[in-house]
Design a protein around this motif. Structure first.
Motif, PDB file in Angstrom:
ATOM      1  N   ASP A 229       1.267  -9.478  11.841  1.00 33.48           N
ATOM      2  CA  ASP A 229       0.228  -9.343  11.351  1.00 33.48           C
ATOM      3  C   ASP A 229       0.701  -8.444  10.349  1.00 33.48           C
ATOM      4  O   ASP A 229       0.416  -8.620   8.539  1.00 33.48           O
ATOM      5  N   ALA A 230       1.422  -7.578   9.883  1.00 35.92           N
ATOM      6  CA  ALA A 230       2.170  -6.529   9.444  1.00 35.92           C
ATOM      7  C   ALA A 230       3.164  -7.361   7.935  1.00 35.92           C
ATOM      8  O   ALA A 230       3.278  -7.804   6.812  1.00 35.92           O
ATOM      9  N   GLY A 297      -5.694  -5.139   2.926  1.00 33.95           N
ATOM     10  CA  GLY A 297      -5.362  -3.455   2.251  1.00 33.95           C
ATOM     11  C   GLY A 297      -6.386  -2.336   2.032  1.00 33.95           C
ATOM     12  O   GLY A 297      -7.439  -3.585   1.956  1.00 33.95           O
ATOM     13  N   LYS A 298      -6.397  -1.596   1.977  1.00 29.32           N
ATOM     14  CA  LYS A 298      -7.131  -1.149   1.714  1.00 29.32           C
ATOM     15  C   LYS A 298      -6.705  -0.263   0.572  1.00 29.32           C
ATOM     16  O   LYS A 298      -5.886   1.050   0.502  1.00 29.32           O
ATOM     17  N   ILE A 299      -7.462   0.473  -0.181  1.00 26.37           N
ATOM     18  CA  ILE A 299      -7.094   0.869  -1.039  1.00 26.37           C
ATOM     19  C   ILE A 299      -7.501   2.911  -0.635  1.00 26.37           C
ATOM     20  O   ILE A 299      -8.712   3.151  -0.632  1.00 26.37           O
ATOM     21  N   ALA A 300      -6.306   3.399  -1.076  1.00 29.75           N
ATOM     22  CA  ALA A 300      -6.393   4.963  -0.905  1.00 29.75           C
ATOM     23  C   ALA A 300      -7.219   5.873  -1.502  1.00 29.75           C
ATOM     24  O   ALA A 300      -8.108   6.549  -1.332  1.00 29.75           O
ATOM     25  N   PRO A 317      -2.644  -2.668   7.561  1.00 29.71           N
ATOM     26  CA  PRO A 317      -3.358  -3.087   8.257  1.00 29.71           C
ATOM     27  C   PRO A 317      -2.200  -1.831   9.525  1.00 29.71           C
ATOM     28  O   PRO A 317      -3.611  -1.611  10.658  1.00 29.71           O
ATOM     29  N   SER A 318      -1.383  -1.141   9.940  1.00 29.85           N
ATOM     30  CA  SER A 318      -1.118  -0.600  10.663  1.00 29.85           C
ATOM     31  C   SER A 318      -1.448   0.817  10.185  1.00 29.85           C
ATOM     32  O   SER A 318      -1.105   2.032  11.079  1.00 29.85           O
ATOM     33  N   GLY A 319      -1.682   1.190   9.348  1.00 32.44           N
ATOM     34  CA  GLY A 319      -2.349   2.526   9.157  1.00 32.44           C
ATOM     35  C   GLY A 319      -0.952   3.282   7.659  1.00 32.44           C
ATOM     36  O   GLY A 319      -0.894   4.630   7.868  1.00 32.44           O
ATOM     37  N   ASN A 320      -0.052   2.739   7.820  1.00 39.07           N
ATOM     38  CA  ASN A 320       1.032   3.153   6.664  1.00 39.07           C
ATOM     39  C   ASN A 320       0.578   3.106   5.424  1.00 39.07           C
ATOM     40  O   ASN A 320      -0.391   2.141   4.459  1.00 39.07           O
TER      41      ASN A 320
END
Length: 328
Positions: A229-230, A297-300, A317-320
């Motif tokens: 996935d990464a 991905g998600k924009i932080a 996707p892993s939270g990095n």
């Protein structure tokens, strides 16, 4: 020489592009009108295994867009992020269709054409069992004069919307050998001006020979919950390619150094935030935001301005959490 079979293809090339191209960050034009073919050209695969074709298309009244494709008789290993679809060819059978920017056969053919001053491949159509030369609708030529092609690692910058007098290419500041691919084509009955389709850079061999420097940051590992996935996320979002070392680790290739790696993806049971922040550089920050979101991905935070330019942070996707910055 490219031999074109008289065949039925499902879906057709324009049908598959209609479904895929509007979601790409480089797309411009009227997405709901469907694409029209302006011109096309091909390169040869020396091994004769991969079809390499570039379509020049337009969406409505939008600009001409460059869409390079490769056609394969089997999946490209590690190429899931670049797969557009599969299609059925009545002569050759099932074909896997890839965005050629991520296909090493296309990249090698493009680099060789550009650096040797090559041209598009002659195209022949089968007629009564004999090949008949088909008139080209686009003419391309490389600016180089090397007899043997790439002598080092090639970095390729594609111009996705080449119908402009000032293609948006990042500046060259690394002293690399630089050549371009130019083209003309017939559009609505008129021959176009000469346009830039791509730039190929070969880094200085001195840079390639010594990629490691004493006490410099040399390699960065990212802990991930799923290596596959990464890989798919970073390939789709940033065009990264990888060296596989088994199901628990993948090296991140260094595109500037032949055979080099700049980091790795390491399988972990958990990912903890709050560690050192890795920053990537972008030539187009807004396009990078679009690609991160499209890849899952998600924009932080951001994008926002800071003294050196603009930046945003995202979660993979892993939270990095990583950051991307640009000069403007």
């Amino acid at each position: 020489m490219a031999l074109i079979h008289k065949a039925t293809i499902r879906p057709t090339k324009l049908e598959l592009l209609d479904a895929w191209a509007p979601s790409q960050p480089w797309f411009e034009g009227e997405a709901d009108t469907g694409l029209t073919l302006v011109a096309s050209f091909r390169f040869d695969d020396p091994d004769g295994e991969v079809g390499i074709e570039t379509l020049l298309v337009r969406a409505g009244n939008g600009p001409v867009l460059q869409v390079p494709l490769t056609y394969r008789g089997a999946p490209l290993e590690g190429g899931d992020a670049w797969l557009i679809t599969t299609m059925e060819h009545s002569v050759l059978g099932p074909r896997w269709v890839y965005d050629a920017e991520g296909d090493p056969v296309y990249r090698a053919a493009l680099a060789t054409t550009v650096l040797t001053g090559g041209r598009e491949a002659d195209q022949y159509v089968e007629s009564d069992g004999a090949p008949v030369l088909r008139e080209s609708t686009a003419t391309v030529v490389g600016s180089g004069s090397d007899a043997e092609g790439p002598a080092g690692k090639a970095r390729i910058d594609l111009v996705r919307a080449p119908d402009t007098d000032a293609p948006d290419l990042p500046p060259v500041t690394d002293g690399s050998q630089t050549e371009i691919l130019t083209a003309t084509w017939t559009d609505r009955g008129t021959r176009s001006a000469t346009r830039v389709l791509a730039r190929v850079r070969i880094l200085d061999t001195k840079v390639q020979a010594s990629p490691h420097r004493h006490h410099h940051i040399d390699y960065i590992e990212l802990a991930v919950l799923d290596v596959v996935d990464a890989k798919n996320f970073y390939s789709e979002a940033f065009g990264w390619t990888f060296v596989d070392y088994g199901p628990e680790y993948a090296g991140i290739r260094d595109l500037a150094v032949e055979g080099g790696e700049i980091g790795g993806l390491r399988l972990a049971e958990a990912v903890h935030s709050g560690g050192p922040l890795v920053l990537l550089f972008s030539d187009d920050l807004d396009a990078s935001v679009t690609r991160v979101l499209a890849a899952g991905g998600k924009i932080a935070t951001g994008p926002y301005e800071f003294p050196g330019g603009r930046r945003f942070h995202f979660m993979d996707p892993s939270g990095n959490e990583l950051g991307v910055w640009a000069k403007h």
